[in-house]
Design a protein around this motif. Structure first.
Motif, PDB file in Angstrom:
ATOM      1  N   ARG A 247      44.123  39.566  42.271  1.00  9.10           N
ATOM      2  CA  ARG A 247      43.133  39.607  41.499  1.00  9.10           C
ATOM      3  C   ARG A 247      42.626  41.077  41.759  1.00  9.10           C
ATOM      4  N   VAL A 248      42.406  41.839  40.305  1.00  7.40           N
ATOM      5  CA  VAL A 248      42.167  43.239  40.385  1.00  7.40           C
ATOM      6  C   VAL A 248      41.181  43.457  39.554  1.00  7.40           C
ATOM      7  N   LYS A 249      40.719  44.627  39.514  1.00  6.04           N
ATOM      8  CA  LYS A 249      39.578  45.064  38.810  1.00  6.04           C
ATOM      9  C   LYS A 249      39.950  46.690  38.419  1.00  6.04           C
ATOM     10  N   CYS A 250      39.314  47.260  37.442  1.00  3.34           N
ATOM     11  CA  CYS A 250      39.262  48.808  37.519  1.00  3.34           C
ATOM     12  C   CYS A 250      37.869  49.714  38.250  1.00  3.34           C
ATOM     13  N   ASP A 251      38.519  50.269  39.250  1.00  5.28           N
ATOM     14  CA  ASP A 251      37.562  51.009  40.027  1.00  5.28           C
ATOM     15  C   ASP A 251      36.722  52.257  39.377  1.00  5.28           C
ATOM     16  N   PRO A 252      35.507  51.827  39.074  1.00  3.57           N
ATOM     17  CA  PRO A 252      34.649  53.101  38.336  1.00  3.57           C
ATOM     18  C   PRO A 252      34.716  54.302  38.848  1.00  3.57           C
ATOM     19  N   THR A 253      34.931  54.653  40.141  1.00  2.00           N
ATOM     20  CA  THR A 253      35.328  55.826  40.665  1.00  2.00           C
ATOM     21  C   THR A 253      36.696  56.402  40.470  1.00  2.00           C
ATOM     22  N   LEU A 254      37.515  55.763  41.135  1.00  2.00           N
ATOM     23  CA  LEU A 254      38.800  56.121  40.806  1.00  2.00           C
ATOM     24  C   LEU A 254      39.459  56.096  39.457  1.00  2.00           C
ATOM     25  N   LEU A 255      39.011  55.138  38.626  1.00  4.72           N
ATOM     26  CA  LEU A 255      39.521  54.696  37.438  1.00  4.72           C
ATOM     27  C   LEU A 255      40.953  54.484  37.553  1.00  4.72           C
ATOM     28  N   CYS A 257      43.600  50.797  38.750  1.00  8.49           N
ATOM     29  CA  CYS A 257      43.067  49.087  39.237  1.00  8.49           C
ATOM     30  C   CYS A 257      43.521  49.304  40.634  1.00  8.49           C
ATOM     31  N   VAL A 258      42.436  48.432  41.120  1.00 10.41           N
ATOM     32  CA  VAL A 258      42.518  48.200  42.837  1.00 10.41           C
ATOM     33  C   VAL A 258      42.210  46.789  43.170  1.00 10.41           C
ATOM     34  N   LEU A 259      42.417  46.292  44.052  1.00 10.59           N
ATOM     35  CA  LEU A 259      42.331  44.857  44.246  1.00 10.59           C
ATOM     36  C   LEU A 259      40.823  44.463  44.454  1.00 10.59           C
ATOM     37  N   ASP A 260      40.695  43.356  43.906  1.00  9.77           N
ATOM     38  CA  ASP A 260      39.385  42.828  44.004  1.00  9.77           C
ATOM     39  C   ASP A 260      39.080  41.410  44.809  1.00  9.77           C
ATOM     40  N   GLU A 261      39.928  41.463  45.925  1.00  9.55           N
ATOM     41  CA  GLU A 261      39.962  40.613  46.775  1.00  9.55           C
ATOM     42  C   GLU A 261      40.535  41.225  48.227  1.00  9.55           C
ATOM     43  N   PRO A 262      40.101  40.398  49.280  1.00  9.20           N
ATOM     44  CA  PRO A 262      40.698  40.831  50.529  1.00  9.20           C
ATOM     45  C   PRO A 262      42.249  41.086  50.317  1.00  9.20           C
ATOM     46  N   PRO A 263      42.833  42.242  50.949  1.00 11.04           N
ATOM     47  CA  PRO A 263      44.012  42.466  50.861  1.00 11.04           C
ATOM     48  C   PRO A 263      44.955  41.641  51.782  1.00 11.04           C
ATOM     49  N   ARG A 264      45.992  40.984  51.011  1.00 14.12           N
ATOM     50  CA  ARG A 264      46.859  40.059  52.045  1.00 14.12           C
ATOM     51  C   ARG A 264      47.917  41.003  53.060  1.00 14.12           C
TER      52      ARG A 264
END
Length: 268
Positions: A247-255, A257-264
């Motif tokens: 599950r990922v999202k676009c980080d508004p600072t980095l621009l 895609c980053v994880l949107d869940e605890p990292p496995r």
């Protein structure tokens, strides 16, 4: 944050790295590998001083490679190493290319990497799970005179930097061959006299996700749709290449895609 070229290729060329792929259903369980290309690392400050404490994240290149076996006829699959190079260090090396500066420096962290994932599908380096510390990345670049693109002389300042990567943990399965990494990074500017330590979560591949403006150029707004692993042909969006199980999202600072869940990749 810099968004330069992929520095994984430079690491591989510098080391003569031997990359290896994931296992098929007829092969033994996958051994410890890492995503072949740039990761995006999101930093969380633990403590720090000066400009060293201003980092938010960057692309990092990761390479794994094997030592030669005893008779030199092949690779020793039980003796592998890992190298990690940041966009910051890779960019400085590229900037000074051909100037003869920093040729004896080590612009990437380097050291032993475990051979097989543990029962939690984790592989380790940099002191995690009893592994040896990685040699830190270090640059000692003197002041240099160069020409800009218009032929005007400019002075590149001296830089003395150290970046230490510790407690690395990578999530490795046949379906996710080293595409998440967590750990600790310490950044030191030895001229300014500052130092900062961060924890980080890194995701492969590094996918930019800035929304496009009317002219097609990226804006400063995040677009979660660009992180979609399946893409959308009707809208002209190609698949992101990110594992669809994440599950990922676009980080508004980095621009990115980053994880949107605890990292496995995080040890439990």
């Amino acid at each position: 944050m810099k968004r330069g070229p992929s520095f994984l290729a430079a690491v591989i060329l510098a080391l003569g790295a031997a990359m290896f792929g994931s296992a098929s259903c007829s092969q033994p369980p996958i051994q410890c590998v890492a995503g072949h290309g740039p990761f995006i690392a999101k930093y969380t400050l633990v403590e720090g001083t000066g400009t060293c404490a201003d980092l938010v994240g960057e692309e990092i290149g990761v390479a794994t490679f094997l030592a030669p076996n005893a008779d030199g006829t092949g690779a020793d699959y039980d003796a592998r190493s890992i190298a990690v190079q940041s966009d910051t260090f890779g960019g400085l090396v590229q900037e000074r290319e051909g100037l003869g500066a920093g040729e004896d420096d080590l612009p990437y962290a380097l050291g032993a990497y475990t051979t097989n994932p543990d029962e939690r599908d984790l592989c380790f380096a940099g002191g995690a799970a009893g592994t040896a510390a990685l040699a830190p990345a270090e640059l000692d670049l003197p002041e240099a005179e160069v020409m800009d693109s218009m032929g005007n002389p400019i002075t590149l300042p001296a830089r003395r930097l150290r970046q230490t990567w510790e407690d690395l943990s990578l999530y490795v399965t046949a379906a996710a061959p080293g595409t998440q990494m967590v750990g600790t990074m310490t950044y030191e500017d030895l001229i300014e006299g500052c130092s900062a330590t961060y924890t980080f979560v890194a995701l492969f591949p590094a996918v930019p996700c800035a929304k496009a403006g009317p002219d097609g150029e990226p804006t400063n707004e995040p677009d979660d749709a660009l992180c979609d692993p399946e893409g959308n042909a009707a809208e002209g969006r190609t698949p992101s290449g990110i594992n669809p199980d994440y599950r990922v999202k676009c980080d508004p600072t980095l621009l990115y895609c980053v994880l949107d869940e605890p990292p496995r990749a995080a040890p439990r």
